[in-house]
Design an enzyme around this catalytic site. Structure first.
Site, PDB file in Angstrom:
ATOM      1  N   ARG A   1       0.993  -0.984  -0.365  1.00 52.81           N
ATOM      2  CA  ARG A   1       0.001  -0.032  -0.207  1.00 52.81           C
ATOM      3  C   ARG A   1       0.731   1.354   0.045  1.00 52.81           C
ATOM      4  O   ARG A   1       0.385   2.167  -0.573  1.00 52.81           O
ATOM      5  CB  ARG A   1      -1.368   0.146   0.914  1.00 52.81           C
ATOM      6  CG  ARG A   1      -0.046  -0.208   2.815  1.00 52.81           C
ATOM      7  CD  ARG A   1      -1.803   0.005   3.599  1.00 52.81           C
ATOM      8  NE  ARG A   1      -0.737  -0.526   5.035  1.00 52.81           N
ATOM      9  CZ  ARG A   1      -1.403   0.449   6.151  1.00 52.81           C
ATOM     10  NH1 ARG A   1      -1.834   1.107   6.167  1.00 52.81           N
ATOM     11  NH2 ARG A   1      -0.984  -0.720   7.322  1.00 52.81           N
TER      12      ARG A   1
ATOM     13  N   GLU B   1     -19.288   4.932  -0.374  1.00 56.36           N
ATOM     14  CA  GLU B   1     -17.960   4.801  -0.978  1.00 56.36           C
ATOM     15  C   GLU B   1     -19.264   4.323  -1.635  1.00 56.36           C
ATOM     16  O   GLU B   1     -18.411   4.816  -3.398  1.00 56.36           O
ATOM     17  CB  GLU B   1     -18.002   3.014  -0.910  1.00 56.36           C
ATOM     18  CG  GLU B   1     -16.711   2.542   0.568  1.00 56.36           C
ATOM     19  CD  GLU B   1     -17.822   2.384   1.865  1.00 56.36           C
ATOM     20  OE1 GLU B   1     -18.654   2.798   1.837  1.00 56.36           O
ATOM     21  OE2 GLU B   1     -16.826   2.794   2.748  1.00 56.36           O
TER      22      GLU B   1
END
Lengths: 281, 319
Positions: B14, B62
């Site tokens: 990440r 989202e």
């Protein structure tokens, strides 16, 4: 920009187009197309800054419009064609195999005038907000318009978007709801009531205007007030009070024609109530 | 002879994404980034600090984030929308399908914390179904880098690519072993180790485990080819077929459910072009559970030892 008489003529022809398209296709959504026909005609012929000849999907330098209630393609395609985005004759291909006029708005087939796909409800407001943010980043002072159905306001994403737009001060967007009180399974109040939409949008922080969606004078007044409200730190909503199936006596005020095509015989009966003003496709 | 890879120090993939996003953002003013209340977790914080006007905090919403990203992309922006893998796939599948894939918008789904190695958060957050979901969408490119350096290079590559991309990466610190200066080519399989007895096709964190398996096998006199399938879609079919033809037997290793992932994908390609025995390393048809990444990789049979065992079995099935 068209005057009141011209707008009336165009929207009457749009209603004829809607009926002839769905009858020709033997499917489609005439009810909401007819309830939104007047204020969408006013938008394209009297309000929006747009040019079919130089149109690109990015919407740079023009106003943009997203049809969140994607099933209302009959009214959308008719207005786009009558505006000059593609030949009016192409309306005869609506919902046919290979047509650019897919059942719901589509990018892949390359129909000019379409900014985004839609059909799965509740999503267009988010996309319109994204376009509005893009315009802000580009210092493009034009606006983004988006239309939702009132039944569509049952979708949770609509309210995610509503909160987001207020928080981020997306004040270059004008949303519209076709507040006809009907959805496929019946009256909204009977199916899963959305309550007082005016109070809801207001309390979410939107500059909220309510107008008669079938009175061109009131419609233009509402758009004028909405445009004046832009640029002031708040997103703007116009709730257009309307009748599903408006313009044909046996279709008006019921959900029966939400997603059903009339027979050829009934179509003729309906067309008899709407003058051919601009020539049928 | 197994190629020796050096772990230059454990790092999380990440953070490779975060470094790539920052660098891409410096190069291209059209890059924007959106997250749903996870800027630090998905490593968008450096970008947000450097380019606050191009960073959009969406809050815990989202669905709206995906639609907003699509709208930004319509106006010409390159929109990176990031959250945990489950929340930017399963939770918003319809939004990605309509607004991104069907709408052909230039949105990059930045999917962090993918797979079982997310660890202690447990099954609600450990998606192992995401590759299957994203692979099934027309127009979608699916990329699963194996380490920090590759994730950074992949992020830079997808910023240059016009179209929808799903970039899958992870949370834990894992070996960083691919070259720092690599250029990521979308759609190219990467041969990590040449071999002649068996091919191990691996993706994501399991590439390092596959290299470990090749070393175990080498000590037994078995020569294993290791191929990093960093791009799952479009699959480098030519490389897959050529390697399977050379070694004659195959293992597919992925940190994903058995349904719809790399194993089924490669099996399909081989069935149509080069019928070959295939053994599978994956999470089975199960949810994950709480544990450390190492514990979970072992418990679900995804570590180097299990990959080596699968390779021996694959070799035993050669005709």
């Amino acid at each position: 920009m068209a005057n009141l008489t011209e707008l009336q003529k165009i929207s009457t022809q749009v209603r004829r187009d809607i009926l002839r398209m769905v009858t020709n296709a033997k499917s489609g959504h005439p009810g909401g197309s007819m309830s939104s026909a007047d204020f969408l005609t006013a938008l394209y012929f009297g309000v929006m800054k747009h040019n079919p000849e130089t149109w690109t999907r990015s919407g740079k330098g023009i106003d943009a419009f997203i049809l969140s209630a994607g099933h209302l393609t009959p009214v959308y395609y008719s207005i786009l064609a009558r505006s000059g985005y593609f030949p009016v004759s192409e309306l005869s291909t609506f919902r046919f195999f290979g047509s650019r006029l897919q059942g719901h708005p589509c990018i892949e087939k390359g129909l000019p005038g379409i900014f985004q796909t839609s059909g799965s409800l509740g999503q267009g407001l988010s996309a319109a907000i994204g376009m509005a943010l893009g315009k802000k980043l580009d210092k493009d002072e034009n606006l983004v318009y988006v239309m939702l159905g009132d039944g569509e306001c049952e979708e949770g994403q609509v309210w995610e978007a509503a909160m987001f737009a207020v928080h981020h001060k997306v004040d270059n967007i004008i949303a519209m709801v076709d507040w006809n009180g009907q959805q496929i399974d019946g009256k909204i109040d009977d199916v899963a009531g959305v309550g007082d939409l005016e109070a809801k949008w207001k309390v979410f922080g939107w500059e909220t205007i309510v107008a008669d969606g079938h009175d061109f004078e009131a419609i233009l007044e509402a758009y004028k007030a909405a445009k004046e409200a832009t640029g002031k730190g708040k997103p703007v909503m116009i709730l257009f009070r309307s009748d599903m199936g408006h313009g044909v006596d046996f279709m008006a005020g019921t959900c029966e024609w939400h997603g059903k095509a009339p027979s050829a015989e009934l179509c003729e009966k309906a067309l008899a109530q709407l003058e051919e003003t601009l020539g049928d496709f | 002879m197994a190629t020796k890879y050096t772990n230059t120090g454990n790092k999380d993939t990440r953070s490779g994404f975060g470094a790539g996003l920052l660098e891409a953002g410096k190069k291209n003013p059209d890059i924007v980034a959106l997250t749903a209340d996870l800027a630090g977790s998905v490593k968008m914080d450096a970008f947000a600090k450097a380019f606050p006007e191009r960073f959009i905090q969406c809050g815990i919403a989202e669905a709206n984030m995906i639609g907003t990203a699509a709208g930004l992309a319509i106006t010409g922006k390159i929109a990176f929308a990031g959250s945990f893998a489950e929340f930017v796939t399963g939770r918003v599948y319809d939004q990605i399908r309509q607004e991104v894939a069907y709408g052909k918008t230039n949105v990059k789904i930045a999917s962090s914390h993918a797979g079982i190695t997310l660890g202690e958060d447990g099954a609600t957050h450990q998606t192992m179904e995401d590759i299957a979901l994203m692979r099934a969408l027309p127009n979608m490119v699916v990329i699963n880098p194996c380490d920090y350096n590759q994730c950074k290079a992949a992020t830079l590559a997808i910023a240059e690519y016009e179209g929808p991309v799903y970039l899958r990466y992870g949370r834990p610190s894992m070996p960083n072993f691919t070259p720092e200066d690599q250029v990521f080519e979308i759609g190219k399989a990467i041969c990590m180790n040449e071999g002649k007895d068996v091919t191990i096709f691996a993706t994501g964190h399991l590439v390092w485990e596959a290299i470990g398996a090749a070393e175990i096998l080498e000590a037994e006199g078995i020569s294993a080819e290791v191929i990093d399938i960093a791009t799952i879609k479009p699959l480098d079919e030519e490389a897959v077929i050529a390697s399977a033809r050379k070694t004659g037997t195959v293992v597919c290793a992925e940190e994903h459910n058995m349904c719809g992932g790399l194993g089924e994908l490669i099996s399909g390609v081989l069935a149509a072009n080069e019928p070959t025995p295939v053994e599978f390393i994956n999470g089975g048809d199960k949810f994950g559970q709480t544990g450390t990444p190492a514990q979970l990789l072992k418990a679900y049979g995804m570590d180097a030892e299990n990959i080596a065992a699968a390779a021996r079995k694959a070799i035993s099935r050669k005709k």
